[in-house]
Write a protein that holds these residues in place. Structure first.
Motif, mmCIF file in Angstrom:
data_model
loop_
_atom_site.group_PDB
_atom_site.id
_atom_site.type_symbol
_atom_site.label_atom_id
_atom_site.label_comp_id
_atom_site.label_asym_id
_atom_site.label_seq_id
_atom_site.Cartn_x
_atom_site.Cartn_y
_atom_site.Cartn_z
ATOM 1 N N GLN A 57 12.465 -0.041 -21.285
ATOM 2 C CA GLN A 57 11.426 -1.000 -20.977
ATOM 3 C C GLN A 57 11.390 -1.196 -19.459
ATOM 4 O OE1 GLN A 57 9.664 -3.209 -23.976
ATOM 5 N NE2 GLN A 57 9.774 -0.984 -24.018
ATOM 6 N N TYR A 58 10.197 -1.035 -18.874
ATOM 7 C CA TYR A 58 10.107 -0.907 -17.420
ATOM 8 C C TYR A 58 8.837 -1.574 -16.900
ATOM 9 C CZ TYR A 58 9.772 1.784 -12.963
ATOM 10 O OH TYR A 58 9.676 2.177 -11.649
ATOM 11 N N ASN A 59 8.985 -2.328 -15.834
ATOM 12 C CA ASN A 59 7.832 -2.816 -15.076
ATOM 13 C C ASN A 59 8.000 -2.339 -13.638
ATOM 14 O OD1 ASN A 59 5.714 -4.073 -13.828
ATOM 15 N ND2 ASN A 59 6.387 -6.168 -14.230
ATOM 16 N N PRO A 60 7.251 -1.318 -13.220
ATOM 17 C CA PRO A 60 7.392 -0.791 -11.860
ATOM 18 C C PRO A 60 6.678 -1.627 -10.811
ATOM 19 C CG PRO A 60 5.726 0.451 -13.034
ATOM 20 C CD PRO A 60 6.280 -0.542 -14.025
ATOM 21 N N LEU A 61 5.994 -2.692 -11.236
ATOM 22 C CA LEU A 61 5.184 -3.477 -10.312
ATOM 23 C C LEU A 61 5.865 -4.742 -9.817
ATOM 24 C CD1 LEU A 61 1.759 -3.153 -12.149
ATOM 25 C CD2 LEU A 61 2.663 -1.747 -10.288
ATOM 26 N N ALA A 62 6.881 -5.202 -10.532
ATOM 27 C CA ALA A 62 7.570 -6.431 -10.136
ATOM 28 C C ALA A 62 8.877 -6.539 -10.913
ATOM 29 C CB ALA A 62 6.697 -7.663 -10.408
ATOM 30 N N ALA A 63 9.807 -7.314 -10.366
ATOM 31 C CA ALA A 63 11.079 -7.560 -11.053
ATOM 32 C C ALA A 63 10.897 -8.703 -12.046
ATOM 33 C CB ALA A 63 12.170 -7.878 -10.042
ATOM 34 N N ALA A 64 9.964 -8.509 -12.977
ATOM 35 C CA ALA A 64 9.616 -9.534 -13.963
ATOM 36 C C ALA A 64 9.136 -8.859 -15.229
ATOM 37 C CB ALA A 64 8.520 -10.448 -13.409
ATOM 38 N N HIS A 65 9.279 -9.543 -16.360
ATOM 39 C CA HIS A 65 8.871 -8.999 -17.656
ATOM 40 C C HIS A 65 7.378 -9.240 -17.850
ATOM 41 C CE1 HIS A 65 8.579 -8.688 -22.092
ATOM 42 N NE2 HIS A 65 9.537 -7.792 -21.933
ATOM 43 N N HIS A 66 6.583 -8.205 -17.578
ATOM 44 C CA HIS A 66 5.125 -8.329 -17.676
ATOM 45 C C HIS A 66 4.522 -6.946 -17.854
ATOM 46 C CE1 HIS A 66 1.113 -9.887 -17.069
ATOM 47 N NE2 HIS A 66 0.909 -9.008 -16.099
ATOM 48 N N ARG A 67 3.608 -6.810 -18.826
ATOM 49 C CA ARG A 67 2.917 -5.540 -19.114
ATOM 50 C C ARG A 67 3.904 -4.368 -19.045
ATOM 51 N NH1 ARG A 67 -1.532 -3.139 -17.204
ATOM 52 N NH2 ARG A 67 -2.483 -2.926 -19.255
ATOM 53 N N VAL A 86 6.731 8.263 -15.862
ATOM 54 C CA VAL A 86 6.621 7.123 -16.762
ATOM 55 C C VAL A 86 5.961 7.596 -18.055
ATOM 56 C CG1 VAL A 86 5.538 4.878 -17.083
ATOM 57 C CG2 VAL A 86 6.556 5.472 -14.875
ATOM 58 N N ALA A 87 6.594 7.294 -19.202
ATOM 59 C CA ALA A 87 6.153 7.867 -20.474
ATOM 60 C C ALA A 87 4.971 7.129 -21.083
ATOM 61 C CB ALA A 87 7.326 7.895 -21.458
ATOM 62 N N LEU A 88 5.031 5.815 -21.109
ATOM 63 C CA LEU A 88 3.964 5.019 -21.715
ATOM 64 C C LEU A 88 3.544 3.926 -20.743
ATOM 65 C CD1 LEU A 88 5.328 4.456 -25.362
ATOM 66 C CD2 LEU A 88 3.576 6.099 -24.642
ATOM 67 N N VAL A 89 2.235 3.722 -20.659
ATOM 68 C CA VAL A 89 1.652 2.685 -19.821
ATOM 69 C C VAL A 89 0.710 1.861 -20.684
ATOM 70 C CG1 VAL A 89 0.156 2.245 -17.833
ATOM 71 C CG2 VAL A 89 1.842 4.085 -17.746
ATOM 72 N N PRO A 90 0.707 0.539 -20.562
ATOM 73 C CA PRO A 90 -0.229 -0.261 -21.352
ATOM 74 C C PRO A 90 -1.672 0.214 -21.154
ATOM 75 C CG PRO A 90 1.342 -1.680 -20.233
ATOM 76 C CD PRO A 90 1.558 -0.296 -19.692
ATOM 77 N N GLY A 91 -2.427 0.265 -22.258
ATOM 78 C CA GLY A 91 -3.804 0.726 -22.192
ATOM 79 C C GLY A 91 -4.728 -0.294 -21.554
ATOM 80 N N SER A 92 -5.892 0.185 -21.133
ATOM 81 C CA SER A 92 -6.902 -0.733 -20.612
ATOM 82 C C SER A 92 -7.529 -1.554 -21.724
ATOM 83 C CB SER A 92 -7.984 0.058 -19.863
ATOM 84 O OG SER A 92 -8.540 1.058 -20.705
ATOM 85 N N ASP A 93 -7.447 -1.023 -22.941
ATOM 86 C CA ASP A 93 -7.806 -1.779 -24.137
ATOM 87 C C ASP A 93 -6.917 -1.263 -25.266
ATOM 88 O OD1 ASP A 93 -8.843 0.693 -24.762
ATOM 89 O OD2 ASP A 93 -10.943 0.090 -24.583
ATOM 90 N N GLY A 94 -7.179 -1.698 -26.492
ATOM 91 C CA GLY A 94 -6.365 -1.218 -27.596
ATOM 92 C C GLY A 94 -5.177 -2.097 -27.898
#
Length: 510
Positions: A57-67, A86-94
């Motif tokens: 589980q990874y957030n490359p944008l901040a040291a916080a649990h988000h998206r 990075v294997a999976l990225v949250p979708g723009s929808d779905g």
């Protein structure tokens, strides 16, 4: 990498995360960490064509649990890791627009397939993605979510995280959950193709009314369920193990496991055990059987400092060292660091054996914040031995590992004293402890791995994991030993440990 990935270009949010992480004196050097940002649960753990794959589980944008994204690293030796795309990225929808949460990797007739929890709003539902032959690029299935809702007619506390395996001609899946007013549970499903799932029922349900507030409370929801069999080559001597992490109303408590027998559609438990005496510092573990037949397990070492401190440091979360899990003689699990980790050992210091006559003796020849210490002790009834690490010259900051034997000689206790581990009043310094089975004549085989803020202790197969944050990190490198009562030191060896990573910041988007 998913087809709907949009890379952040010069994102000010992520700017400098990897560089700041590299400068932090509390950042481990031989444990796996993400390049920067946030890391939590191990996911998709597998040994595929001779290569170990660790998703997380990874957030490359901040040291916080988000998206949450799925980070990915590979290794051929469980020691040195290479960052993969990075294997999976949250979708723009779905169904996963708010996060790609925890899951597993399975081999579907040669096709690597991820089963994970897609998060949208307050809902997490099972989703599937299929990978390229090298497991580097992934495409989400258009049928997601493959289970569109939790079981009907059940008032659940949560519904996420997956354990998936092939059984005969069908796939079976456990989804972590909880039945409100009853306790945590693992819901069992069945499928022919990983896409259409039939609900079978609860595999096992805990009782949240029992032992609330205690160290073996099973919680109101079971996260990251993991079912496996040990001793499977000897049917008569095999044991089934159901690992889970006890959760309640947003609070992560501790990892536990049931031993018993999985048969048909149920799990018949014989005993409940604590998996790691560090509680939330070894959380959401996942395991796999590697190509050598070993059960390899990783867990997530949560932080013990404030969110503000994590944000300033540019990173958050540590992956445990790989553990080999086997059956212990008492019917529980025996845990030990993977032997491959000895590749990182460098300078060795040996301390002469003998009776420990002093309450405390500093060992000037043993110093460091990257150490692997092995010692064998013999404790008389009523005796206590202690190993001190990360000590400042004036002793103002020090962390103490204690092993003791009961006065009647029947059993022992493993304890970690962190009360003076840091002068920072905002960090967690609560002690951790648990039961310690003793060998013949009070024998204790103790191994302590120190990696800056990460601490993993193994004593006679029992594990205790924690985090420590000395404020004078460059000075807190002292080591010492001591005893109360009759303690014999039969062996003491310490090694400096090399870094598992090359120098310099790692790219957040490999």
């Amino acid at each position: 990498m998913t087809h709907d990935l949009t890379l952040p270009s010069a994102s000010h949010t992520a700017e400098g995360l990897a560089e700041r992480a590299l400068r932090d004196p509390h950042r481990p050097r031989f444990h796996f960490t993400s390049p920067g940002g946030w890391l939590n649960d191990p996911n998709g753990l597998s040994h595929w064509n001779g290569v170990y794959h660790l998703f997380y589980q990874y957030n490359p944008l901040a040291a916080a649990h988000h998206r949450i994204h799925w980070g990915h690293a590979t290794s051929t030796d469980l020691v040195h890791w290479s960052d993969e795309p990075v294997a999976l990225v949250p979708g723009s929808d779905g169904p996963d627009r708010d996060g790609c949460w925890s899951g597993v990797l399975v081999d579907d007739g040669g096709v690597p397939t991820l089963v994970y929890s897609g998060r949208h709003g307050d809902h997490e539902l099972p989703c599937v993605a299929r990978g390229s032959a090298d497991l580097r690029y992934w495409t989400k299935d258009q049928a997601n979510p493959v289970i569109t809702a939790p079981p009907e007619g059940v008032d659940i506390t949560a519904f996420r995280d997956h354990c998936v395996w092939r059984e005969g001609q069908v796939w079976r899946q456990l989804v972590g959950s909880g039945i409100r007013g009853v306790g945590g549970t693992a819901f069992l499903y069945e499928s022919d193709d990983l896409l259409s799932w039939r609900y079978v029922g609860p595999l096992l349900t805990g009782d949240a009314s029992q032992h609330q507030g205690e160290l073996d409370w099973t919680g109101t929801m079971w996260e990251c369920v993991d079912l496996f069999r040990l001793g499977e080559d000897e049917e008569a001597g095999s044991t089934d193990v159901l690992v889970f992490s006890a959760w309640d109303e947003g609070t992560t408590h501790h990892p536990l496991y049931w031993t018993g027998r999985y048969h048909g559609d149920t799990f018949n438990p014989t005993a409940l055990h604590r998996l790691d005496y560090g509680g939330r510092y070894f959380y959401a573990p996942q395991s796999t059987r590697d190509e050598h037949g070993r059960r390899i397990m990783f867990g997530w070492l949560q932080e013990g400092r404030t969110d503000e401190a994590n944000a300033q440091a540019g990173w958050c979360g540590v992956m445990s060292l790989p553990r080999v899990v086997t059956l212990a003689t008492d019917g529980g699990l025996h845990q030990a660091p993977a032997p491959e980790l000895t590749e990182l050992r460098r300078e060795r210091v040996e301390v002469a054996p003998g009776r420990q006559a002093d309450r405390y003796t500093r060992l000037p020849a043993v110093r460091g914040d990257q150490l692997d210490i092995e010692t064998t002790l013999r404790l008389a009834p009523g005796a206590t031995a202690r190993l001190v690490v990360r000590e400042t010259p004036d002793g103002a900051e020090r962390t103490v590992v204690e092993v003791s034997r009961a006065q009647d000689g029947t059993g022992g206790t493993l304890r970690l004293r962190r009360e003076t581990s840091s002068l920072d009043p905002t960090v967690d310094t609560e002690p951790r402890y648990g039961e310690l089975p003793l060998g013949t004549n009070g024998r204790v085989d103790l191994r302590v791995l120190v990696d800056h803020s990460a601490l993993e202790v193994f004593a006679n197969g029992r594990a205790l994991t924690a985090r420590i944050y000395p404020t004078r990190a460059n000075e807190a490198v002292g080591v010492g030993i001591g005893a109360d009562g009759d303690v014999a030191l039969e062996r003491f060896d310490a090694w400096q440990m090399a870094s598992a990573f090359t120098d310099g910041p790692r790219p957040l988007w490999p």
